[in-house]
Write an enzyme that holds these catalytic residues in place. Sequence first.
Site, PDB file in Angstrom:
ATOM      1  N   PRO A  42       0.818  -1.210   0.000  1.00 33.20           N
ATOM      2  CG  PRO A  42      -0.534  -1.484   1.840  1.00 33.20           C
ATOM      3  CD  PRO A  42       0.751  -1.940   1.257  1.00 33.20           C
ATOM      4  CD  GLU A  43       4.217   2.217  -3.617  1.00 33.28           C
ATOM      5  OE1 GLU A  43       4.458   3.275  -4.203  1.00 33.28           O
ATOM      6  OE2 GLU A  43       4.695   1.131  -3.976  1.00 33.28           O
ATOM      7  NE  ARG A  55      19.300  14.829   1.053  1.00 34.50           N
ATOM      8  CZ  ARG A  55      18.293  14.360   1.792  1.00 34.50           C
ATOM      9  NH1 ARG A  55      17.253  15.111   2.057  1.00 34.50           N
ATOM     10  NH2 ARG A  55      18.349  13.131   2.275  1.00 34.50           N
ATOM     11  NE  ARG A  72       4.477 -10.627   4.037  1.00 31.39           N
ATOM     12  CZ  ARG A  72       5.006 -10.270   2.884  1.00 31.39           C
ATOM     13  NH1 ARG A  72       5.905  -9.331   2.826  1.00 31.39           N
ATOM     14  NH2 ARG A  72       4.614 -10.840   1.771  1.00 31.39           N
TER      15      ARG A  72
END
Length: 266
Positions: A2-3, A147, A108
């Site tokens: 799930p995103e 970054r 899980r």
Amino acid sequence: MPELPEVETIKRELDKTIVDKKIVDVIVYNPKVIKEPKKEKFIKELKNVKIEKIIRKGKLLILGLSSGKFLTVHLRMTGQLIYPGDAKKSRVSFKLSNGKFIDFNDSRLLGELRLIDDWQNLKFIKELGPEPFEINVKQFQEMLKNRKTKIKVLLLDQKFISGVGNLYAVEALFSSRIDPRRPANSLSNKETELLFKEIKRILLLAIKHGGSSVDDYVKVSGKKGDYMRFIKVYGRKGEKCYKCKGKIERISLGGRGTYFCPNCQK
DNA sequence: AATGGGACCTGCGCGC
DNA sequence: TGCGCGCAGGTCCCAT
């Protein structure tokens, strides 16, 4: 997994099904998923409370309750919310005033339920980066500027940008033709602009199709999402690239499986 | 800041 | 066929 698109799909289904309903009972089959407070208090404080609204922040679901408290749900890898559920193989089931159950499944056991006073004070929320839809391309470019982390790893960092997970990061990099190993600050303005556009396009398209059911994810109705047929590289190790017929490779970046086409992505 | 590792978890698929 | 092992990924945490 799930995103943002999967969690948003669930949010919209919950809006239509359980908002304005009252929780009359809570059945805990496995207390491991309840992070706070303790099981007994968790149950007691959820009884006879109405679900007033559903909020989504990144991959976190937040249920606003009539008691003034909030029930947060993080699905992590294998969490599911099912309505109406059968309250049989779930970890926690909530019985509603109409006699039906909303089930929290999680094979899980990595998912998390919290009953808290103020979700905005959660460490996870306070550190959460903006969603792609909350910033513009200039801000995105600014964020990447200094970054040196590999772009793929950075996209997965929820403190940097929230909502993107492994599948959509990999897909957005493929359609932007950017090598996932590139340091973030090595991307040109043109590339960051394209990447930003593709992230938003893919997330929106995935929402439109109810997310991707590649692992345990299903919608609240129990039906699968429909984005799988749009997937270009995720999970396709050794298979032919749809664009150049070259071989899709799988490498590990930041401990995560990363699929890409070395020929198309530079 | 970057990087890599382990931990949490269980079900699945792989090799033998 | 059966068994043991590694892996799957979101997040946190630790060491360097």
